[in-house]
Design a protein around this motif. Structure first.
Motif: not given
Length: 624
Positions: A409-432
């Motif tokens: 549902l958020a996809r139309p609002t954040v069309s310039h950023v994939n929601p998976l990227v927003l979540l993934g950026s929180k889950l990735l380790p610092d070195w990545l």
């Protein structure tokens, strides 16, 4: 709203306090006053004040003001919106008043309750009270730091307090040295006002919700936190929250309409400012005074940055008098040095200039008080980045179906950023995560365009661990630490540069405590931000604005402006002015951006503003 100054201890000559207040005449063009206090015919305390008359325009409101027993003396900047109610309470306790202004009420409240009076105040304030009997001073700042209060402790044995940093520059022995760590935070992470330190070495600020009590003979900066947020979880449905939210916001606005001078409000066409304007329309209608409503807005000649069509919806519904300005980069560069002088410190985007132009327009129409929507985004998770924290909260609670649905549902609002990227950026380790942030031109550690030889700062994230916060905690962080304190700094200087008092209804403490106590679903749900505000404003604001998903808010076409060839020379000059801190290789990155080979970044504006700030204030680096 005013400009204040105070000196305690082995104070310099009386001319110094006058020079300090002269530098902020724009904060108080309606009057000035001074008080001097001695011990054995030697000065030990000076109070200074510049007045912007808002309540009780007579001389009864002049400052510094003295208590009836001649013991306490105050210089004060701000507004106590519930001063009428407090006055009644104090009268029942035997206090008598000669004015109709909030300053006298504040002073009486301190005489009656001491520091405990702070919790009774609904408003914005920074004040200094001197107890001439005990030769002690008390300084305090409002809960959220809406009004500024800076201090500098001289090695000559005195402390200076001021509304603006520039006031300290006239004092004997003051040298405008660079705070290298805070310079790094600004240049790389686009942040300041997140600690008690400033970009000037040795200049400190009292943080929001703090006070300091000291003696003229023992000057040691030991601030005390007096405000502690009561954010017990709200018990009730979204409908219950929306009803209470609307009640609190309406009352907050009603209190902030108390004034003896002409009022107006900012209108960006977004949800926050539109809510304020439409609620004012309803409140003025109850007083048969709708013809007094005025709004001021900034437009853009670049369509994707222009919100005029949304502003027009509000104007059409309320039928009020609206005024518009269209900021341009030629005016920006012509006035940049003046804006930097008023701001005291460099600023990260040119949206500050758009706000500057709005207040300039308001002054042209003799408005002295403006209501603005500052503070709503931080509490209500109004920024795109908040989706990532929302998704992380759902991920951690293993609400898989809700997470998938919210991301879709958020996809139309954040069309310039994939929601998976927003979540993934929180889950990735610092070195990545760090190299990926650098790849996408986002602030990260180890920036290759800064010289740490001359910057001499620790290369680190100023907010370690924040990326791992849940949404409620992140809203708290933005409100008290990162985003809001900086935005309040900008608004205070932009408004006061034009002798205008800016009032922020979304920062009524009752409303803030309600908002921060709400569950995440009241802020983001169904892919929609600010859910509780949208629910509370149904039938109040135009539907076209209620359903808006994009966010602009007095933004400028900076991305377009920066491609003007003149900016390259200005950037080159700023690099030279940075005392070796910014490497010349950043010009190659800038060229790549102009050619469209690299994404737009605000870092080039930060460099320009930083270099011009160092020139304007003659800031020196201890390493050059």
């Amino acid at each position: 709203m005013c400009g204040i100054a105070a000196l305690f201890g082995n104070v310099p000559s009386r001319e110094a306090i006058k020079q300090m207040t002269d530098l902020v005449a724009h904060r108080g063009p309606d009057g000035e006053g001074f008080r001097y206090f001695t011990r054995n015919q030697v000065d030990i305390a000076h109070l200074g004040h510049r007045r912007l008359s808002i309540l009780d325009l007579s001389n009864h409101g002049n400052q510094p003001m003295t208590s009836r027993d001649d013991r306490y003396h105050i210089t004060y900047n701000g507004e106590i919106y519930n001063y009428i109610e407090l006055k009644r309470e104090l009268e029942k306790k035997g206090h008598q008043f000669v004015s109709h202004c909030d300053t006298e009420v504040l002073l009486a409240a301190f005489c009656e309750w001491g520091p405990a009076c702070l919790s009774k105040l609904n408003g914005m304030f920074a004040f200094v009270i001197y107890d001439s009997l005990k030769e002690r001073f008390f300084v305090a700042r409002d809960r959220f730091g809406i009004k500024p209060l800076y201090l500098w402790i001289s090695n000559k044995g005195y402390v200076a307090f001021a509304s603006e940093i520039k006031q300290l520059t006239v004092l004997p022995g003051f040298r405008p040295g660079l705070n290298h760590q805070r310079a790094y935070d600004f240049l790389n992470w686009s942040i300041h006002d997140h600690t008690a330190e400033t970009l000037f070495s040795d200049v400190m600020q009292l943080r929001g919700g703090e006070y300091w009590e000291g003696s003229v003979d023992d000057i040691q900066f030991q601030p005390v936190k007096w405000y502690f947020l009561n954010d017990s979880p709200f018990q009730g449905s979204l409908d219950d929250a929306a009803s209470l939210y609307r009640e609190f916001l309406t009352d907050s606005i009603n209190l902030r309409l108390r004034s003896d001078v002409k009022l107006g409000s900012c209108l960006s066409g977004g949800l926050d400012s539109s809510s304020i304007v439409c609620l004012i329309h309803d409140l003025l209608g109850q007083k048969n005074a709708r013809d007094q409503q005025l709004t001021f807005s900034a437009c853009s000649t670049v369509e994707r940055f222009d919100e005029r069509k949304f502003m027009d919806q509000v104007v059409s519904q309320t039928n009020h008098q609206a005024y518009f300005t269209t900021p341009d980069h030629h005016t920006l560069m012509a006035e940049l040095d003046e804006i930097i002088w008023h701001q005291d410190e460099p600023f990260g985007t040119t949206s500050i200039f758009a706000q500057w132009e709005v207040f300039k327009l308001a002054k042209k129409h003799q408005v002295k008080v403006m209501l603005d929507g500052q503070g709503a985004d931080e509490q209500l998770a109004g920024y795109t980045v908040c989706y990532g924290f929302h998704f992380l909260s759902l991920f951690r609670s293993m609400r898989w179906w809700t997470l998938w649905r919210e991301m879709a549902l958020a996809r139309p609002t954040v069309s310039h950023v994939n929601p998976l990227v927003l979540l993934g950026s929180k889950l990735l380790p610092d070195w990545l995560r760090v190299p990926l942030r650098r790849l996408y031109r986002r602030p990260s550690e180890k920036p290759n365009w800064l010289s740490f030889q001359y910057l001499n700062a620790e290369d680190c994230d100023p907010f370690p661990g924040v990326d791992q916060l849940g949404l409620p905690e992140y809203c708290h962080h933005m409100t008290f630490t990162s985003s809001l304190p900086m935005l309040l700094h900008f608004e205070d200087r932009d408004s006061m540069a034009h002798s205008i008092e800016a009032r922020t209804p979304f920062l009524d403490w009752r409303l803030v405590e309600l908002t921060l106590s709400l569950s995440s679903d009241c802020k983001i749900s169904e892919g929609i931000t600010k859910r509780v505000l949208r629910e509370s404003m149904k039938g109040v604001i135009p539907k076209g604005i209620l359903d808006r998903r994009d966010k602009i808010g007095f933004a400028t076409a900076e991305e377009v402006w920066m491609k003007d060839s003149k900016f390259r020379q200005i950037l080159d000059d700023a690099i030279v002015s940075s005392c070796g801190i910014v490497l010349p290789t950043v010009l190659d990155d800038y060229d790549q951006m102009v050619e469209g080979k690299e994404p737009f970044s605000n870092q080039y504006w930060r460099i320009i503003c930083f270099g011009r700030w160092m020139d304007r204030y003659k800031v020196f680096s201890y390493l050059r």
